[in-house]
Scaffold this active site. Sequence first.
Site, PDB file in Angstrom:
ATOM      1  N   HIS A 153       0.843  -1.210   0.000  1.00 33.51           N
ATOM      2  CA  HIS A 153       0.000   0.000   0.000  1.00 33.51           C
ATOM      3  C   HIS A 153       0.870   1.247   0.000  1.00 33.51           C
ATOM      4  O   HIS A 153       0.607   2.217  -0.708  1.00 33.51           O
ATOM      5  CB  HIS A 153      -0.975   0.014   1.177  1.00 33.51           C
ATOM      6  CG  HIS A 153      -0.408  -0.390   2.517  1.00 33.51           C
ATOM      7  ND1 HIS A 153       0.957  -0.540   2.757  1.00 33.51           N
ATOM      8  CD2 HIS A 153      -1.024  -0.695   3.694  1.00 33.51           C
ATOM      9  CE1 HIS A 153       1.139  -0.901   4.003  1.00 33.51           C
ATOM     10  NE2 HIS A 153      -0.040  -1.014   4.592  1.00 33.51           N
ATOM     11  N   TYR A 154       1.940   1.222   0.783  1.00 33.77           N
ATOM     12  CA  TYR A 154       2.833   2.383   0.883  1.00 33.77           C
ATOM     13  C   TYR A 154       3.535   2.648  -0.459  1.00 33.77           C
ATOM     14  O   TYR A 154       3.544   3.778  -0.964  1.00 33.77           O
ATOM     15  CB  TYR A 154       3.867   2.140   1.992  1.00 33.77           C
ATOM     16  CG  TYR A 154       4.804   3.305   2.207  1.00 33.77           C
ATOM     17  CD1 TYR A 154       4.338   4.483   2.785  1.00 33.77           C
ATOM     18  CD2 TYR A 154       6.142   3.239   1.821  1.00 33.77           C
ATOM     19  CE1 TYR A 154       5.190   5.568   2.977  1.00 33.77           C
ATOM     20  CE2 TYR A 154       6.996   4.314   2.013  1.00 33.77           C
ATOM     21  CZ  TYR A 154       6.517   5.473   2.595  1.00 33.77           C
ATOM     22  OH  TYR A 154       7.351   6.545   2.782  1.00 33.77           O
TER      23      TYR A 154
END
Length: 255
Positions: A153-154
């Site tokens: 996600h990052y």
Amino acid sequence: MHNKIAVVTGAARGLGRAIAEAFAREGAAVAVTDLNREAAAAVAESLTGMGAAGARAWSLDVRDAAGVEAVFTEIDTALGTPDLLVNNAGVYPDNPLIDMAEAAWDAVIDTNLKGPLLCGQSFVRRRIAAGGGGSIVNVASTAAFSARAGAGHYCASKAGLVMLTKCMAMEFGPHRIRVNAVAPGLIEVEGERVSADYKRNFLPMIPYGRIGQPEDVARAVTFLASDQAEFITGAVLTVDGGFLTGRPLMRSASV
Ligand SMILES: NC(=O)c1ccc[n+]([C@@H]2O[C@H](COP(=O)([O-])OP(=O)(O)OC[C@H]3O[C@@H](n4cnc5c(N)ncnc54)[C@H](O)[C@@H]3O)[C@@H](O)[C@H]2O)c1
């Protein structure tokens, strides 16, 4: 930076705090914004002694469109129309993809990618109403270019932020608003968010031989925000001691 008004998100600690301090030393007025109002207020108080033309703290959640717009209106009244925006607020939890909860994905994308859009919109509408000009710096990451296990996600949020930077540069350029990004590598910030083991294992991958400090990033941000960087827009400046340059392994060496 005299006569400039800068808004920094996530400025209560870490990179955001160092960026706010760098603007203060350059003589700008600084809006210190963060989820944590108390810590932001302490930072704002310390900036005045460093040379800031003015400093105030605001409680701001970059994920909340109405809240962002309301805070920008208050900043207008208290400090004046901002000239500079640094989209620094960001989160970097570890959640392996295989069982990542939807809420974990949303929290990272909303903070790291939607937040810069919302703050950018409130900033740019005011710059255009003021006749144009101004500068945005987005704090991306080397994770935009080099995948990290446990941080899908990052990495996706920062890769998205790099492209958002270019799209903003394209759309806001005609208003003489420059938009650039920094991509920091591993930077030492207070607290235990990164383990000592991780840092030890990371170090050999940094050609320059040390982990970054928040001031390394702050210097790059103030450069890109300043008039020294006029004609630079849509650019991504890596601040990583050479980490992204490649693999530090020789084929002939036994490892
Ligand atoms: N530290 C590193 O090694 C590193 C490397 C590359 C990129 N970055 C990026 O730099 C930025 C700052 O990282 P840091 O290491 O200083 O983190 P940090 O956790 O020390 O500080 C982040 C600040 O952002 C605030 N924040 C979090 N969510 C927010 C929200 N929704 N709205 C407003 N404020 C919010 C937090 O309260 C905190 O004060 C992030 O975007 C991060 O992804 C950090």
